[in-house]
Design an enzyme around this catalytic site. Structure first.
Site, PDB file in Angstrom:
ATOM      1  N   SER A 291      28.556  40.608  40.815  1.00 37.62           N
ATOM      2  CA  SER A 291      29.442  41.463  41.446  1.00 37.62           C
ATOM      3  C   SER A 291      29.856  41.024  42.620  1.00 37.62           C
ATOM      4  CB  SER A 291      29.083  43.086  41.672  1.00 37.62           C
ATOM      5  OG  SER A 291      28.008  43.467  40.581  1.00 37.62           O
TER       6      SER A 291
ATOM      7  N   ASP B 294      33.765  47.043  42.129  1.00 40.55           N
ATOM      8  CA  ASP B 294      33.937  45.679  42.797  1.00 40.55           C
ATOM      9  C   ASP B 294      35.137  45.148  42.092  1.00 40.55           C
ATOM     10  OD1 ASP B 294      32.126  43.060  41.055  1.00 40.55           O
ATOM     11  OD2 ASP B 294      32.412  45.168  40.527  1.00 40.55           O
TER      12      ASP B 294
ATOM     13  N   SER C 129      26.301  45.505  35.720  1.00 35.25           N
ATOM     14  CA  SER C 129      24.871  44.791  36.112  1.00 35.25           C
ATOM     15  C   SER C 129      24.253  45.064  37.488  1.00 35.25           C
ATOM     16  CB  SER C 129      25.186  43.225  36.141  1.00 35.25           C
ATOM     17  OG  SER C 129      26.534  42.870  36.734  1.00 35.25           O
TER      18      SER C 129
ATOM     19  N   GLY D 185      31.561  45.458  31.447  1.00 35.43           N
ATOM     20  CA  GLY D 185      31.320  44.596  30.068  1.00 35.43           C
ATOM     21  C   GLY D 185      32.646  43.672  29.846  1.00 35.43           C
TER      22      GLY D 185
ATOM     23  N   ASP E 130      23.823  41.521  43.523  1.00 40.78           N
ATOM     24  CA  ASP E 130      23.661  41.268  42.237  1.00 40.78           C
ATOM     25  C   ASP E 130      24.937  39.992  42.019  1.00 40.78           C
ATOM     26  OD1 ASP E 130      25.743  42.339  39.468  1.00 40.78           O
ATOM     27  OD2 ASP E 130      24.050  41.494  39.359  1.00 40.78           O
TER      28      ASP E 130
ATOM     29  N   THR F 211      29.413  43.507  36.706  1.00 42.51           N
ATOM     30  CA  THR F 211      30.041  44.497  37.367  1.00 42.51           C
ATOM     31  C   THR F 211      29.305  45.516  38.245  1.00 42.51           C
ATOM     32  OG1 THR F 211      32.078  44.493  36.093  1.00 42.51           O
ATOM     33  CG2 THR F 211      31.659  46.519  37.445  1.00 42.51           C
TER      34      THR F 211
ATOM     35  N   ARG G 234      35.140  41.514  40.785  1.00 40.30           N
ATOM     36  CA  ARG G 234      34.819  40.162  40.406  1.00 40.30           C
ATOM     37  C   ARG G 234      34.712  40.145  38.796  1.00 40.30           C
ATOM     38  NH1 ARG G 234      29.706  36.810  42.540  1.00 40.30           N
ATOM     39  NH2 ARG G 234      30.820  36.643  44.372  1.00 40.30           N
TER      40      ARG G 234
ATOM     41  N   LYS H 164      39.491  46.979  38.284  1.00 48.91           N
ATOM     42  CA  LYS H 164      38.621  47.433  37.361  1.00 48.91           C
ATOM     43  C   LYS H 164      38.667  49.056  37.073  1.00 48.91           C
ATOM     44  CE  LYS H 164      35.263  44.043  37.852  1.00 48.91           C
ATOM     45  NZ  LYS H 164      33.803  43.668  38.400  1.00 48.91           N
TER      46      LYS H 164
END
Lengths: 288, 142
Positions: free
Chosen positions: A212, A60, A172, A90, A209, A44, A62, A76
């Site tokens: 995400s 984000d 991340s 997480g 990343d 994330t 995903r 989220k």
């Protein structure tokens, strides 16, 4: 179900009866070369920033399961109370259950005190719960809200440590987002500047990343007003070649059609074709 | 409650070290009632949180009572523990579901929700305790 007979009444909560069996199964399965199914994570980018009148939270959308995208548009940013929202990174199930439990507890607490709940209360409840489970609950959270003392922003780590800061990122993609924040954050920004900053930070996480992706959700919390913008920006539209959000000038599209009027028109003649109806059939649809 | 009941209350308190096994007559492990045993099962917990979760409520209460004793003197925890003991006696027999309403109100559990309320609800457990066995255990006859 491991004991022969039950002598004491059962207690609720976590049951560790199957842990030894799971450990044995995992050893057997890895010996055969297969993989134990893994939990769905939200690799994330989440972030939050304090501006002049309140808080902007961004995330984000995903959710990944190993190397596969499990959910292209998951939410989220979780509701904790009318003036407090929380982004979660997480393990997806852990963040959802944790935020729901804390939301219920905060509602009961605010009913009992008959006051609007404070962000510090939510922070303390979360950190005490996460510390109790010693990091086994994998929930990294960005908690933000506006209460009677003004806007507050906390970051909460899975083992139970918290930080109170003017801008935080987690997940991340947190390094990419933090780079944008460190470059452009100023104290006491206006709401539009803060929204643009958070959107750019999440976009940096999305493009740099793997964990995400998809859209950008924003949540703007001010005293007495909450704007939940979902989706605020669709960074990865399907079917359209992506455009760089950060550099505004040259948009790279795959469209090679020429604009109308590129070549000059010299003459134009329109010839109508006379068509006569030869045969007409009607086919009824089966609408039973 | 008679003295035999008191003895069973002592048996219910969980020791901090180790998992504790059912010891029958003559100090030998009671295979009929608690199944086969292995040394590994007794010595090591199967999960890092198992011991701390089993003792969590007890440890919290101990900490709170000792804090209260330091702040307000010995009378405060004594009075509270007397109320807890009185509330714990208003229960149905062990194999039936009791609501623990008075005890929950005293402890403040009526204003909070945690995993104990959501997961593994005892009223919906797969195993039903056998009434005679549970009564014998409670009265300390086992």
């Amino acid at each position: 179900m491991a004991t022969l007979s039950v002598c004491q009444p059962q207690l609720g909560g976590f049951s560790f009866e199957n842990c030894k069996r799971n450990a044995v199964l995992e050893a057997e399965v890895t010996k055969l070369g297969c993989n134990v199914p893994s939990a769905r994570k939200t690799g994330t980018t989440i972030c939050g920033v304090v501006f002049k009148d309140g808080i902007v939270l961004g995330a984000d959308t995903r959710a990944t399961e190993g190397m596969i995208v499990a959910d292209k548009n998951c939410s989220k940013i979780h509701y904790i109370s009318p003036n407090i929202y929380c982004c979660g990174a997480g393990t997806a199930a852990d963040t959802e259950m944790t935020t729901q439990i804390i939301s219920s507890n905060l509602e009961l607490h605010s009913l009992s005190t008959s006051r609007l709940p404070r962000v510090a209360t939510a922070n303390r409840m979360l950190k005490q719960m996460l510390f109790r489970y010693q990091g086994h609950i994998g929930a990294a959270l960005v908690l933000g809200g506006v209460d009677c003392n003004g806007p507050h922003l906390y970051s909460i780590y899975p083992h139970g440590s918290t930080d109170k800061l003017p801008y935080v990122t987690m997940g991340s993609g947190s390094l990419a987002a933090m780079a944008v924040f460190e470059d452009r954050y100023k104290q006491d920004m206006e709401e539009e500047d803060a929204k643009r900053l958070v959107r750019d930070a999440i976009a940096a996480g999305i493009f740099n990343d793997l964990g995400s992706g998809s859209n950008i959700d924003l949540c703007v919390i001010t005293k007495g007003r909450v704007d939940y913008l979902r989706p605020h920006d669709m960074a990865n539209k399907k079917g359209v070649r992506s455009q760089r959000l950060i550099r505004p000038v040259y948009a790279v599209t795959g469209n090679y059609k020429y604009k109308q009027g590129t070549t000059g028109v010299l003459t134009k003649s329109v010839i109508k074709l006379d068509l006569e109806v030869v045969e007409e059939t009607v086919q009824t649809m089966d609408t039973s | 409650m008679n003295t035999r009941g008191l003895r069973s209350q002592l048996k219910d308190s969980v020791p901090v070290t180790g998992m504790g096994q059912q010891v029958g007559a003559y100090g030998v492990q009671d295979t009929l009632r608690s199944g086969f045993s292995s040394v590994k099962n007794e010595l090591l917990p199967s999960h890092a949180l198992e011991l701390s979760e089993k003792n969590f409520q007890l440890n919290q209460d101990k900490m709170n009572f000792s804090n209260l004793r330091n702040i307000q003197g010995l009378h405060a925890p004594l009075k509270l523990q007397m109320e807890y003991r009185a509330a714990r006696q208003i229960q149905r027999l062990p194999f039936l579901q009791s609501s623990h309403l008075a005890l929950d109100t005293l402890k403040g559990n009526d204003e909070s929700i945690s995993f104990e309320d959501i997961l593994n609800d005892p009223s919906q457990s797969e195993m039903v305790g056998e009434p005679h066995v549970m009564m014998e255990y409670k009265l300390g006859l086992m």
